[in-house]
Design a protein around this motif. Sequence first.
Motif, PDB file in Angstrom:
ATOM      1  N   TYR A 181       0.149  30.315  -9.094  1.00 57.36           N
ATOM      2  CA  TYR A 181       1.015  29.263  -9.739  1.00 57.36           C
ATOM      3  C   TYR A 181       2.401  29.470  -8.654  1.00 57.36           C
ATOM      4  CZ  TYR A 181      -1.435  29.390 -14.156  1.00 57.36           C
ATOM      5  OH  TYR A 181      -2.463  29.396 -14.981  1.00 57.36           O
ATOM      6  N   PHE A 182       2.816  28.342  -8.604  1.00 61.53           N
ATOM      7  CA  PHE A 182       4.255  27.841  -8.161  1.00 61.53           C
ATOM      8  C   PHE A 182       5.414  28.208  -9.106  1.00 61.53           C
ATOM      9  CE2 PHE A 182       2.357  27.430  -4.177  1.00 61.53           C
ATOM     10  CZ  PHE A 182       1.571  26.180  -3.992  1.00 61.53           C
ATOM     11  N   ASP A 210       7.868  26.669  -9.327  1.00 64.45           N
ATOM     12  CA  ASP A 210       8.423  25.029  -9.863  1.00 64.45           C
ATOM     13  C   ASP A 210       7.192  24.389 -10.419  1.00 64.45           C
ATOM     14  OD1 ASP A 210       8.923  23.403  -6.739  1.00 64.45           O
ATOM     15  OD2 ASP A 210       7.204  24.785  -7.453  1.00 64.45           O
ATOM     16  N   LYS A 211       5.916  24.714 -10.529  1.00 64.18           N
ATOM     17  CA  LYS A 211       4.790  23.949 -11.168  1.00 64.18           C
ATOM     18  C   LYS A 211       4.136  24.822 -12.221  1.00 64.18           C
ATOM     19  CE  LYS A 211       5.308  21.005  -7.652  1.00 64.18           C
ATOM     20  NZ  LYS A 211       5.550  19.591  -7.793  1.00 64.18           N
ATOM     21  N   PRO A 212       3.861  23.903 -13.507  1.00 62.12           N
ATOM     22  CA  PRO A 212       3.262  24.615 -14.592  1.00 62.12           C
ATOM     23  C   PRO A 212       1.612  24.681 -14.254  1.00 62.12           C
ATOM     24  CG  PRO A 212       3.904  22.391 -15.265  1.00 62.12           C
ATOM     25  CD  PRO A 212       4.146  22.421 -13.796  1.00 62.12           C
ATOM     26  N   GLU A 213       1.079  23.990 -13.599  1.00 64.37           N
ATOM     27  CA  GLU A 213      -0.337  23.978 -13.406  1.00 64.37           C
ATOM     28  C   GLU A 213      -0.749  25.008 -12.248  1.00 64.37           C
ATOM     29  OE1 GLU A 213       0.960  19.596 -13.815  1.00 64.37           O
ATOM     30  OE2 GLU A 213       1.296  21.521 -12.438  1.00 64.37           O
ATOM     31  N   LYS A 214      -1.999  25.393 -12.572  1.00 65.09           N
ATOM     32  CA  LYS A 214      -2.631  26.462 -11.582  1.00 65.09           C
ATOM     33  C   LYS A 214      -3.221  25.877 -10.575  1.00 65.09           C
ATOM     34  CE  LYS A 214      -4.674  30.350 -12.807  1.00 65.09           C
ATOM     35  NZ  LYS A 214      -5.685  31.176 -13.341  1.00 65.09           N
ATOM     36  N   ILE A 215      -2.642  26.219  -9.339  1.00 65.19           N
ATOM     37  CA  ILE A 215      -2.907  25.579  -8.045  1.00 65.19           C
ATOM     38  C   ILE A 215      -3.863  26.251  -7.252  1.00 65.19           C
ATOM     39  CG2 ILE A 215      -1.587  24.771  -5.614  1.00 65.19           C
ATOM     40  CD1 ILE A 215      -0.423  23.540  -8.344  1.00 65.19           C
ATOM     41  N   ALA A 216      -4.562  25.256  -6.537  1.00 61.09           N
ATOM     42  CA  ALA A 216      -5.710  26.121  -5.217  1.00 61.09           C
ATOM     43  C   ALA A 216      -5.071  25.624  -3.951  1.00 61.09           C
ATOM     44  CB  ALA A 216      -6.737  25.641  -5.521  1.00 61.09           C
ATOM     45  N   GLY A 217      -5.161  26.683  -3.035  1.00 66.58           N
ATOM     46  CA  GLY A 217      -4.557  26.461  -1.642  1.00 66.58           C
ATOM     47  C   GLY A 217      -5.913  26.329  -1.093  1.00 66.58           C
ATOM     48  N   LEU A 218      -6.248  25.156  -0.265  1.00 72.23           N
ATOM     49  CA  LEU A 218      -7.479  24.807   0.438  1.00 72.23           C
ATOM     50  C   LEU A 218      -7.486  24.862   1.698  1.00 72.23           C
ATOM     51  CD1 LEU A 218      -8.795  21.972  -1.890  1.00 72.23           C
ATOM     52  CD2 LEU A 218      -9.034  24.593  -2.316  1.00 72.23           C
ATOM     53  N   GLU A 219      -8.353  25.271   2.424  1.00 74.80           N
ATOM     54  CA  GLU A 219      -8.542  25.215   4.050  1.00 74.80           C
ATOM     55  C   GLU A 219      -9.637  23.974   4.178  1.00 74.80           C
ATOM     56  OE1 GLU A 219      -9.927  27.217   8.329  1.00 74.80           O
ATOM     57  OE2 GLU A 219      -9.245  28.386   6.500  1.00 74.80           O
ATOM     58  N   LEU A 220      -9.004  22.917   4.547  1.00 71.50           N
ATOM     59  CA  LEU A 220     -10.069  21.465   4.576  1.00 71.50           C
ATOM     60  C   LEU A 220     -10.982  21.593   5.500  1.00 71.50           C
ATOM     61  CD1 LEU A 220      -7.152  18.804   3.957  1.00 71.50           C
ATOM     62  CD2 LEU A 220      -8.613  20.097   2.274  1.00 71.50           C
ATOM     63  N   GLU A 221     -12.118  21.070   5.075  1.00 68.91           N
ATOM     64  CA  GLU A 221     -13.345  21.132   6.070  1.00 68.91           C
ATOM     65  C   GLU A 221     -12.922  19.918   7.299  1.00 68.91           C
ATOM     66  OE1 GLU A 221     -17.566  20.478   4.699  1.00 68.91           O
ATOM     67  OE2 GLU A 221     -17.235  18.260   5.388  1.00 68.91           O
ATOM     68  N   ASP A 222     -12.335  18.831   7.172  1.00 67.20           N
ATOM     69  CA  ASP A 222     -11.971  18.189   8.205  1.00 67.20           C
ATOM     70  C   ASP A 222     -10.749  18.604   8.898  1.00 67.20           C
ATOM     71  OD1 ASP A 222     -12.873  15.267   6.538  1.00 67.20           O
ATOM     72  OD2 ASP A 222     -13.997  16.285   7.899  1.00 67.20           O
ATOM     73  N   SER A 223     -10.838  19.299   9.817  1.00 67.83           N
ATOM     74  CA  SER A 223      -9.858  20.081  10.754  1.00 67.83           C
ATOM     75  C   SER A 223      -8.439  18.711  11.058  1.00 67.83           C
ATOM     76  CB  SER A 223     -10.050  20.651  12.106  1.00 67.83           C
ATOM     77  OG  SER A 223      -9.102  21.168  12.604  1.00 67.83           O
ATOM     78  N   GLY A 224      -7.468  19.169  10.823  1.00 66.80           N
ATOM     79  CA  GLY A 224      -6.071  18.606  11.239  1.00 66.80           C
ATOM     80  C   GLY A 224      -5.959  17.327  10.069  1.00 66.80           C
ATOM     81  N   SER A 225      -6.767  17.326   9.148  1.00 68.86           N
ATOM     82  CA  SER A 225      -6.514  16.175   8.005  1.00 68.86           C
ATOM     83  C   SER A 225      -5.408  16.753   6.844  1.00 68.86           C
ATOM     84  CB  SER A 225      -7.688  15.654   7.425  1.00 68.86           C
ATOM     85  OG  SER A 225      -8.554  16.779   6.862  1.00 68.86           O
ATOM     86  N   GLY A 226      -5.252  18.035   7.061  1.00 71.35           N
ATOM     87  CA  GLY A 226      -4.210  18.416   5.887  1.00 71.35           C
ATOM     88  C   GLY A 226      -2.615  18.335   6.175  1.00 71.35           C
TER      89      GLY A 226
END
Length: 770
Positions: A312-313, A315-331
């Motif tokens: 959780y952050f 300032d955010k009530p929802e549970k958050i996922a931190g992702l490393e994206l498959e397409d490099s450079g698209s984050g």
Amino acid sequence: MAAADKLYFIITAKPPSPNGYIKAGEICFIDKQRFDSKQKRNETKILPVVCIGTSFDVLLNKVILQQLTRRSAELLLALESNEERLLALRDAEALEEASNLPEGSQVYVELKKQWLKGVIRYIGGITSYSSDPITGVFFGVELQGDDKGKGQNDGSYYHKTYFTCSKNSGIFAPFTRIRPVDHKPSAPPLQFQSFLSVTSTGPLKVGDRVTFLGDKNDHHGMVMAIQDSADGKMVLISTEKDEEGKQGGEMLVPFDFLIKEEPLNKDDTEKMDTSQGSEMGGITDSDEITIGSLVQFLEKTLRYGIVRWIGYFPDKPEKIAGLELEDSGSGVTDGIYKGKQYFKCPPYCGLFVKLSSCRPDDRFSGVKKQFNGHSDLDGTSVSVEQENVPPIRTEDVSKRLIGKRRGIQGHCNSCYMDSALFSVFSCSSVLDSLLFKSTEHDTIQSILLKNIVNPLRKNGFVSERSVMNLRKQLQKREHCPTYTTDEKDPEEFLSLIMQEILFLDPLLKLCNQSGHIKKEQSCYYYQIFMDYNHHLVLPTVQQLLEHSFYSNSLKLAEVPACLILTMPRSGKSFKMFPKIIPSTELDITGLLVDGPQQCVLCGQLADQECAECFRDTVFSDTGFKYFCVACSTQVHSHQQRRCHKPSKLLLPQGFSYSPSSGSDRRTPPREKLELFAVLCIETSHYVSFVKYGPQDTDWIFFDSMADRVGEIDGYNIPEVCACPEVGQYLHMPLAQLANQVPREMEGVAKRLFCDGYMYLYQSKSMSLYR
């Protein structure tokens, strides 16, 4: 040509690549409407720009481009060399000061390393007519006091007077040779919010992140050391990936080919995906998704990544996922949110999303997935033909290609690509060299050959999955997130394949004849630009090409094997002409810069060309006007043409003209190209016509989305149909064709005459593999 106020002006601030034929320091422009359209589709990584002095697009990476105001572009254009422009570009203060100098200002002007005192009498261009939207801006200075008489002219340049002063007291100079007498510090240069992501101009130092545009890929890395060498300043960078896209290492790169990256904006590092995942059947706070899980989530398209953090952050009530994206450079992040590091990944590879937006990556679930009515795993969705297949022969078209479920199946705005591929490869081999030339991008070339071209030619059908595979590879190659979803322009797609991916030699070599020095230019297709000083009502492609070449002072340097022409129009709605008549044969003899020409009156070898006679329909309705000496003398004795100035032609080797024996009696050969395909567009949907045989009636019409089964979960049905009526209309007298009401024309002919957008021509004599 678009008005200058409807254009963005740009300079190539860095070389495109170490071996690029477009140099740093070129002044370019792009149509605002065209750019805004691409920006809405988030497709501004590669931009189709036009360099001043040319009339065709070239695709350039935005990272090498810097936006200019119109006045800055005009001032820089006045400088003779690209090197001078790049040097002047660094002095933003002087450029801004020159932009605000009015006539009447007292200045010093540099001449032969001496600074002379004078007054600005003129500011503007000093070149002859040009079809470019802008010309270089010079300062006309009248020398004053003791410096009178030390100049170069009396305010005239090439017999045209721009201001008046005494003899040898005038000078025309670019802004780099002008200094105000009362030199006050100018205001800070304006900080334009450039759409081109102008790179940092600060000094490069160890630890800075940089981009290097290689021949194959963009490299990102960090500066390790800066050193001088015999070849100039070199920079040692630690790259994240090598040239093959694998784990990187250290690379020594010339200083001039590096671009300093700006740090991530605060807004970017704090960006989050807010999709709810309702259409995905998302899993809320499930044990099935944990750290290390492979997941997918829905934005405009499915995206994939690895979960690196869940929590959780503040300032955010929802549970958050931190992702490393498959397409490099698209984050948008490297795992940092509001200054705190939650996980680590390479820059621009991370993204924070709501956990409820994610579900397990079903590409690895082993479950059959239905896609457009076809199963991924049923063995029929992607056809692979290893054996190379020639174009479909005339006698085989009816049984192999005509009918429903024939051609290339459309899906998700792919019609521009479907039509282009069908037009180029179904019945022609003129661009088959693309399929076999040596290239590093063998994946894209293999998909093009084995999954699309060979199945099309052998079976008459290509599944949309094969085209989607190609779109995914292009999306990955270009880091463009909309290549699998949004509509593009067919000429940009073909140029991307030929120029950026498979590195085919340019199809066209043009000679620009404006000015005193002839410049040769290379391009992959030609955009027809029309000035408004013409009287064409129902033009043929032949007339449009000739008028465009004439108004842009262009000639062909050689006969092209393939000529791709796009018609004058603005976007997908406005058309300059309600009808265009396709020229089934394109006579390019008169467009060649160094070819024997035929006198338009007697047919013998021509010795002279008259540019002023181009618009004179007394001789013929089309073409540049060439004359032998005798006919030229007779023609220009008429009082209406006495002011014309014919120019002498350089006769090719083997041809001669003798005053005693007269003109060479041999009839010069004609160079002609044949039309083999036309792409048409109506209400954002592309279709194509293909000429598949020698008979006038050998025409077929292709629509990749002619019919559809189902709604959202359905799929498109392509269709190819014979349209012999096209040949009948093409051979009608012009007056009869002009009276044809489009909606009353038979079959699909109306679309060819009213919606023609791209015309493809080939040379039989030059159509061997390039």
